[in-house]
Design a protein around this motif. Sequence first.
Motif, PDB file in Angstrom:
ATOM      1  N   TYR A  93      -8.170  -2.205   3.517  1.00  0.00           N
ATOM      2  CA  TYR A  93      -7.131  -1.239   3.900  1.00  0.00           C
ATOM      3  C   TYR A  93      -7.043  -1.025   5.403  1.00  0.00           C
ATOM      4  N   ASN A 108       0.809  -1.218   0.000  1.00  0.00           N
ATOM      5  CA  ASN A 108       0.000   0.000   0.000  1.00  0.00           C
ATOM      6  C   ASN A 108       0.844   1.271   0.000  1.00  0.00           C
ATOM      7  N   HIS A 152       0.812   8.647   1.866  1.00  0.00           N
ATOM      8  CA  HIS A 152       1.614   7.977   2.892  1.00  0.00           C
ATOM      9  C   HIS A 152       2.723   8.905   3.381  1.00  0.00           C
ATOM     10  N   SER A 202     -12.495  -0.023   3.352  1.00  0.00           N
ATOM     11  CA  SER A 202     -11.748   0.266   2.140  1.00  0.00           C
ATOM     12  C   SER A 202     -11.951   1.731   1.745  1.00  0.00           C
ATOM     13  N   ASP A 207     -10.501  -3.429  -1.714  1.00  0.00           N
ATOM     14  CA  ASP A 207      -9.309  -3.940  -1.025  1.00  0.00           C
ATOM     15  C   ASP A 207      -9.390  -3.653   0.471  1.00  0.00           C
ATOM     16  N   TYR A 227      -2.314   4.132  -3.310  1.00  0.00           N
ATOM     17  CA  TYR A 227      -3.264   3.728  -2.260  1.00  0.00           C
ATOM     18  C   TYR A 227      -3.406   4.803  -1.178  1.00  0.00           C
TER      19      TYR A 227
END
Length: 366
Positions: A306, A39, A57, A248, A304, A54
């Motif tokens: 997460y 991710n 970050h 998600s 997905d 994703y």
Amino acid sequence: MYDFLIIGCGFAGAVLAERLAKQGKKVLIVDKRDHIAGNAYDHYNEDGIMIHKYGPHIFHTNSEEVFKYLSQFTEWRPYEHRVLASVDGQLVPIPINLTTINTLYGSKLSSSEVKEFLASKAEARKQVLTSEDVVINAVGKELYEKFFRGYTKKQWNLDPSELDASVTARVPTRTNSDDRYFTDTFQAMPKNGYTEMFRKMLSHPNIHIMLNTNYKDIVNLIPHQKLIFTGPVDSYFDFRFGKLPYRSINFEFETLDQHQYQVTGTINYPTSNLYTRITEFKHLTGQKHSKTTIVYEYPTGEGDPYYPIPRKENQEIYNQYRKLADEMPDVYFTGRLGTYKYYNMDQVVAQSLALFRKIIKENDSQ
Ligand code: FAD
Ligand code: UDP
């Protein structure tokens, strides 16, 4: 024969692959996606702007060990994340701080006066068990409604009273004017991106990488001594105790023909809109470009996995899987999905470094 078959090429799997390979172990690391880095995967989009596929970050840690470890594989760009929340038609700092209060209430309170102000609003809770308790205990109902209730409902599809305290406790309350989202000792972004850092971690002759591969299709075909699993723990056991709930997100990217879209990396929308936040990547990466890419985050129950969802009933299901997992001498579980923990990247790195030490110890005593 591989010494280790590692499922998942995110932080959890890559750290173990790197550590074990350096010890002379032969490792095959498998991911069902078409890329490494899990991710944390980032790449240049069609306009040449570095984006995080994703969601945004931001690296931060208090662990010198983790920072030093990752520094072997990347240089860093110092970056301290700042977030504004759109509340009552104004943009104000979140975590709530001195500036937030003075802007919202049109006051000029000092730090100690804000402390008193918040104390007068706070409703002490005997036990702070839920995410509602944490916030109301610190700042009272009014600020809870403005900043936390709606955002949390969107993000988790649960009321804060239905979530463990740990969720909203991630966001502190301050009475000074520090407007950084995190206060960790080490705050920086990998200079050439996360994927590049992972490439360096994994470039060892003892590591083979297999992408676009669901481990179930190869696990019985490729001889290996031990398995490390970093995918969803419930899927490993074919959901025998039921599905663990995950949250998600649908990420909607937009590239705009302008240098900058917003004044800071992220703006949160606690009460308005269907998305929770908008992030502009160039703030995070420091990239210079005539265009800019932003991402909207729309939380959803589909897609997905997460976010593990921290609440008692889910922990109870996880504990059943954990018990099974602990009984398997040749299979190790780690990572955010493998141990169903709402971990940041640095916590996952620390967890995998600890597991590495455990594996080596077991190996030495055999
Ligand atoms: P993952 O990165 O999820 O890796 C698991 C891998 O296993 C995946 O690549 C998956 O494809 C693979 N896999 C699963 N099942 C199979 C299978 N059957 N066969 C083969 N492969 C399989 N952390 C921070 O520190 N700072 C942040 O700012 C931050 N922001 C975030 C924002 C969002 C929207 C999200 C979702 C997370 C954020 N995080 C952040 C958390 C961070 O993403 C995680 O801590 C970290 O990526 C977890 O690493 P992992 O290796 O455990 O899991
Ligand atoms: N949160 C909120 N309002 C905000 C920011 C956070 O209610 O403006 C709550 C929400 O429940 C969120 C949690 O605090 O899921 C943790 O926020 P964080 O920014 O750490 O979430 P992440 O980056 O992991 O999605």
